[in-house]
Design an enzyme around this catalytic site. Structure first.
Site, mmCIF file in Angstrom:
data_model
loop_
_atom_site.group_PDB
_atom_site.id
_atom_site.type_symbol
_atom_site.label_atom_id
_atom_site.label_comp_id
_atom_site.label_asym_id
_atom_site.label_seq_id
_atom_site.Cartn_x
_atom_site.Cartn_y
_atom_site.Cartn_z
ATOM 1 N N TYR A 13 -1.056 -0.937 10.517
ATOM 2 C CA TYR A 13 -1.166 -1.149 9.067
ATOM 3 C C TYR A 13 0.039 -0.552 8.349
ATOM 4 O O TYR A 13 0.669 -1.201 7.496
ATOM 5 C CB TYR A 13 -2.466 -0.529 8.560
ATOM 6 C CG TYR A 13 -2.714 -0.716 7.079
ATOM 7 C CD1 TYR A 13 -3.195 -1.932 6.596
ATOM 8 C CD2 TYR A 13 -2.491 0.314 6.180
ATOM 9 C CE1 TYR A 13 -3.436 -2.115 5.250
ATOM 10 C CE2 TYR A 13 -2.731 0.142 4.825
ATOM 11 C CZ TYR A 13 -3.207 -1.069 4.363
ATOM 12 O OH TYR A 13 -3.432 -1.235 3.008
ATOM 13 N N SER A 23 0.853 -1.182 0.000
ATOM 14 C CA SER A 23 0.000 0.000 0.000
ATOM 15 C C SER A 23 0.892 1.235 0.000
ATOM 16 O O SER A 23 2.029 1.190 0.499
ATOM 17 C CB SER A 23 -0.899 0.017 1.246
ATOM 18 O OG SER A 23 -1.501 1.300 1.430
#
Length: 269
Positions: free
Chosen positions: A173, A159
């Protein structure tokens, strides 16, 4: 003209995977299922992984109905025995592993906590989902690639948050995706001697069922689109070209790279 057509056709063979076996983890998800279709259409024999066997089997059936070869495998990839079984079943069915694409991940929106008090249990869960579930099947697949002696392709999905912080409680995350980016470079370095390339695609938001609730917030979506130079959210089709490139002979000299697929977001942050 016929010679030109023949040359173009020959060049396009670089982007095909005829006879090769591609394992797609998270193959029942939004990105994973689109990639299963794409890999099948360029000739790969596809292993559709999912935690729900019925969903994986349904997608494998659709690929076979369209003329491809596919098989489903259900597994919890945070467990080493399941990750090893995924590859064992692949070898039992198709006899080889040439490509592994890891699309399992996400969940950040369900685990938002201040950085100074991020709960350990939530932290571990996010790392299991976004790092361990990629590490374990990749290790098993690469052992099979090394034993096969034909080289191979590893493609992770990370990401842009592996490179960019965000003031929104994303500590675990962001840390997991940053670790995956670093792991990509390390794996690429170690496995190059086996002619195995390792690369990562780092998208921003992609329009899938997983992101639907966030993108349904009109103010959130408008703000996101305003920050992206192309002024739109990625569709699953947008990941296909880059994924095929990095998993075929066309990318035989590309390894250890993090490709941001973000409409230009990281170019101006």
């Amino acid at each position: 003209m016929s010679e030109v057509v023949a040359q173009v056709t020959d060049e396009l063979q670089r982007f095909r995977l005829d006879g090769r076996v591609a394992v797609v983890t998270g193959g029942t998800g939004g990105i994973g299922s689109r990639l299963c279709e794409a890999f099948s259409r360029v000739g790969a024999r596809v292993v559709v992984h999912g935690r729900d066997r019925d969903r994986a089997a349904a997608l494998a059936d659709r690929l076979r109905d369209a003329g491809g070869e596919a098989t489903p495998v259900a597994a919890d990839l945070t467990r080493r025995e399941d990750a090893d079984r995924l590859v064992d079943e692949t070898l039992a069915t198709f006899g080889r592993v040439d490509v592994i694409v890891n699309t399992v991940g996400g969940g950040a929106g369900d685990a938002l906590y201040p950085a100074e008090s991020y709960p350990e249990e939530a932290w571990d869960r996010m790392f299991d989902l976004n790092l361990r579930s990629t590490l374990l099947p990749t290790q098993a697949a690469v052992r099979a690639m090394i034993a096969g002696g034909r080289g191979g392709r590893v493609l992770h999905f990370s990401s842009v948050r592996g490179q960019l912080g965000i003031d929104n409680g994303f500590s675990a995350y962001v840390a997991a995706k940053g670790a995956l980016d670093a792991l990509t470079r390390q794996q690429a370095t170690e496995w190059a001697k086996h002619q195995i390339t390792v690369n990562t695609i780092s998208p921003t938001f992609v329009a899938t069922a997983q992101s639907a609730s966030l993108l349904a917030d009109e103010a959130f979506r408008a703000g996101l689109e305003a920050r992206i130079p192309l002024h739109r959210i990625a569709e699953t089709d947008d990941v296909v070209g880059a994924s095929l490139l990095l998993c075929t002979d066309a990318a035989s000299f590309i390894t250890g790279q993090i490709l941001t697929l973000d409409g230009g977001l990281t170019a101006c942050q």
